[in-house]
Design an enzyme around this catalytic site. Structure first.
Site, PDB file in Angstrom:
ATOM      1  N   CYS A 250       0.842  -1.204   0.000  1.00 54.37           N
ATOM      2  CA  CYS A 250       0.000   0.000   0.000  1.00 54.37           C
ATOM      3  C   CYS A 250       0.878   1.256   0.000  1.00 54.37           C
ATOM      4  O   CYS A 250       1.778   1.380   0.833  1.00 54.37           O
ATOM      5  CB  CYS A 250      -0.906   0.004   1.227  1.00 54.37           C
ATOM      6  SG  CYS A 250      -1.918   1.498   1.371  1.00 54.37           S
TER       7      CYS A 250
ATOM      8  N   CYS B  13      -1.221   6.536   6.483  1.00 52.51           N
ATOM      9  CA  CYS B  13      -2.358   5.927   7.170  1.00 52.51           C
ATOM     10  C   CYS B  13      -1.877   5.071   8.339  1.00 52.51           C
ATOM     11  O   CYS B  13      -0.877   4.353   8.228  1.00 52.51           O
ATOM     12  CB  CYS B  13      -3.142   5.076   6.178  1.00 52.51           C
ATOM     13  SG  CYS B  13      -4.439   4.077   6.924  1.00 52.51           S
TER      14      CYS B  13
ATOM     15  N   CYS C  43      -2.525   0.053   9.221  1.00 46.69           N
ATOM     16  CA  CYS C  43      -1.737  -1.177   9.115  1.00 46.69           C
ATOM     17  C   CYS C  43      -0.370  -0.962   9.762  1.00 46.69           C
ATOM     18  O   CYS C  43       0.304   0.024   9.481  1.00 46.69           O
ATOM     19  CB  CYS C  43      -1.558  -1.584   7.653  1.00 46.69           C
ATOM     20  SG  CYS C  43      -3.090  -2.093   6.842  1.00 46.69           S
TER      21      CYS C  43
ATOM     22  N   CYS D 200      -8.143   1.377  -0.201  1.00 47.00           N
ATOM     23  CA  CYS D 200      -7.539   0.677   0.936  1.00 47.00           C
ATOM     24  C   CYS D 200      -7.393  -0.797   0.563  1.00 47.00           C
ATOM     25  O   CYS D 200      -8.378  -1.470   0.241  1.00 47.00           O
ATOM     26  CB  CYS D 200      -8.396   0.835   2.177  1.00 47.00           C
ATOM     27  SG  CYS D 200      -7.824  -0.148   3.574  1.00 47.00           S
TER      28      CYS D 200
ATOM     29  N   GLN E 162     -17.508  -9.934  12.962  1.00 47.75           N
ATOM     30  CA  GLN E 162     -16.086 -10.167  12.724  1.00 47.75           C
ATOM     31  C   GLN E 162     -15.657  -9.583  11.381  1.00 47.75           C
ATOM     32  O   GLN E 162     -16.375  -9.680  10.388  1.00 47.75           O
ATOM     33  CB  GLN E 162     -15.782 -11.663  12.757  1.00 47.75           C
ATOM     34  CG  GLN E 162     -15.671 -12.239  14.161  1.00 47.75           C
ATOM     35  CD  GLN E 162     -14.355 -11.865  14.825  1.00 47.75           C
ATOM     36  OE1 GLN E 162     -13.453 -11.323  14.203  1.00 47.75           O
ATOM     37  NE2 GLN E 162     -14.252 -12.167  16.105  1.00 47.75           N
TER      38      GLN E 162
ATOM     39  N   GLU F 247     -25.783 -10.787  26.258  1.00 45.38           N
ATOM     40  CA  GLU F 247     -25.178  -9.710  25.473  1.00 45.38           C
ATOM     41  C   GLU F 247     -25.601  -8.355  26.045  1.00 45.38           C
ATOM     42  O   GLU F 247     -26.769  -8.162  26.398  1.00 45.38           O
ATOM     43  CB  GLU F 247     -25.604  -9.822  24.005  1.00 45.38           C
ATOM     44  CG  GLU F 247     -25.277  -8.649  23.120  1.00 45.38           C
ATOM     45  CD  GLU F 247     -23.794  -8.301  23.091  1.00 45.38           C
ATOM     46  OE1 GLU F 247     -23.460  -7.098  23.126  1.00 45.38           O
ATOM     47  OE2 GLU F 247     -22.956  -9.242  23.032  1.00 45.38           O
TER      48      GLU F 247
ATOM     49  N   ASP G  72     -16.579 -14.378  24.521  1.00 42.24           N
ATOM     50  CA  ASP G  72     -15.899 -13.606  23.480  1.00 42.24           C
ATOM     51  C   ASP G  72     -15.933 -12.147  23.906  1.00 42.24           C
ATOM     52  O   ASP G  72     -16.653 -11.333  23.328  1.00 42.24           O
ATOM     53  CB  ASP G  72     -16.629 -13.829  22.147  1.00 42.24           C
ATOM     54  CG  ASP G  72     -15.938 -13.131  20.994  1.00 42.24           C
ATOM     55  OD1 ASP G  72     -14.845 -12.577  21.195  1.00 42.24           O
ATOM     56  OD2 ASP G  72     -16.504 -13.121  19.890  1.00 42.24           O
TER      57      ASP G  72
ATOM     58  N   CYS H 273      -9.313 -11.214  21.410  1.00 45.82           N
ATOM     59  CA  CYS H 273      -8.680 -10.355  20.421  1.00 45.82           C
ATOM     60  C   CYS H 273      -7.505  -9.594  21.008  1.00 45.82           C
ATOM     61  O   CYS H 273      -6.846  -8.841  20.279  1.00 45.82           O
ATOM     62  CB  CYS H 273      -9.692  -9.369  19.832  1.00 45.82           C
ATOM     63  SG  CYS H 273     -10.423  -8.262  21.064  1.00 45.82           S
TER      64      CYS H 273
END
Length: 399
Positions: free
Chosen positions: A101, A109, A112, A185, A222, A275, A322, A349
């Site tokens: 990129c 940016c 990433c 992107c 996700q 939730e 999760d 995560c």
């Protein structure tokens, strides 16, 4: 599952003269959690007899073992650490590649972290981070291999751009409000979100069956194209749910795991999905309705800690959790253990939060049995792990 959080850092009060913009030659050390590597520069000797200590510099756009020139982006004389970008590479790592990129560079940016790293080496860096967090925070020493999940570009199904004048769009620079205009992107899969606030539909086909899920346009799902399938299959394989078992699905979202677990435990089993987001609960109710799943399924709205402290105070065979990036934390872990499940699947995560919670689980008689890591966020430092915990045979039942 990764929930959206604010990208803006808190402003820190200056402590001494600013060093922003200063350039320093450094040798880059190991990778650290957060998308940077650690370097050290000599600090000025303090007053008195106290020895001088090297100052830590967190460097982006670098690789372990490289010699680079960094430019300080945050830091002053009184800070214990600085942040910097590698703006010149003097001795490159063999794992360095040209970023695909054109926006992936210092001042570009900030989406990433690892576009300058060969994909296999990205996974090695992420494995090193998970190993270090497990060892330091949970006293767990084990090998970690991060599994590739294609594609490594064009994988992100949902993007949030900054709208610019004349129909242009952009993304933020790292830890900044500055917006970089982006025409294309390379991690964006190109999906279009529905207009008008109508729910969208996602179909998840796994080796355990197929389900369709409704969710709000801005609701959580996700990001990687293959993530729902990969995570469902890993959780199901790790837990081995059987007909008639009772299951808690915590931080359940719109019911991704609950739907497949309900199929497995069948009409003689039970699934309770908890939730905190009201809109997600509304969609979960539709996704887990009687004509959608096989077992009696309840969707409970409320924070996991509150619901478990007041309801469902009964044994459960299995638990899936999760949690958001900060993890479940002790109060929730204690409530899970109090239900005496035979096994727990933890989808994480954030490796630091996972390690802290694994330490609590182990303390309460639920050691880690298996850990699988997936590169579900290629070109970034983020990683998804699935940990499976099992109750020790001799551990007391916490009830």
């Amino acid at each position: 599952m990764t929930r959206r959080t604010s990208r803006r850092p808190r402003a820190r009060a200056a402590r001494g003269a600013s060093r922003v913009g200063e350039r320093i030659e450094v040798e880059v050390g190991p990778v650290a959690h957060g998308g940077h590597c650690v370097a050290r520069v000599p600090a000025e000797a303090p007053a008195g007899d106290e020895p001088a200590r090297d100052r830590v510099v967190f460097v982006r756009h670098a690789l372990p073992g490289e010699r680079v020139v960094v430019e300080v982006t945050e830091g002053s004389d009184g800070d214990s650490f600085w942040r910097a970008d590698a703006v010149e590479v003097l001795e490159a790592s063999p794992d360095r590649v040209p970023p695909p990129c054109p926006h992936a560079h210092p001042g570009g940016c900030g989406g990433c972290d690892f576009q300058h790293v060969a994909p296999a080496a990205q996974r090695d860096l992420k494995a090193a981070v998970v190993r270090e967090q497990l060892s330091r925070l949970a006293r767990i020493d084990r090998e970690v291999e991060v599994e590739v999940v294609p594609p490594t570009l064009r994988w992100r199904t949902r993007m949030r751009y900054v709208e610019l004048p004349d129909g242009r769009r952009g993304l933020h620079e790292h830890r900044s409000d500055r917006v970089v205009e982006i025409d294309d992107c390379l991690i964006d899969a190109g999906g279009q979100e529905p207009d008008g606030g109508d729910p969208t539909l996602e179909t998840v086909a796994t080796s355990y069956g197929t389900h369709q899920f409704s969710l709000a346009p801005e609701g959580f799902w996700q990001s990687h194209l293959e993530a729902p399938r990969v995570l469902v299959e890993t959780v199901m394989r790790g837990l081995r749910p059987a007909p008639g078992e009772r299951v808690l699905d915590l931080y359940a979202g719109v019911g991704l795991f609950a739907a497949f677990l309900s199929d497995a435990v069948g009409p003689t089993g039970k699934v309770v999905a908890v939730e905190g987001a009201r809109e997600a609960c509304r969609h979960a109710g539709a996704n887990l309705g009687r004509d959608q799943v096989r077992s009696p399924t309840t969707v409970e709205h409320g924070t996991v800690e509150r619901v478990l402290s007041t309801s469902y105070d009964e044994p459960f065979d299995l638990v899936v959790l999760d949690p958001p990036r900060e993890g479940a934390r002790r109060a929730v872990v204690e409530q899970i253990v109090d239900r005496a499940p035979r096994a727990v699947a933890y989808v994480a995560c954030d490796p630091a939060a996972l390690a802290r919670d694994l330490a609590t689980f182990a303390e309460l008689g639920y050691p880690l049995r298996d850990l699988t890591a997936f590169d579900l966020f290629p070109m970034t430092h983020h990683i998804e792990c699935v940990a499976v915990l099992e109750r020790e045979l001799r551990s007391p039942v916490h009830r």
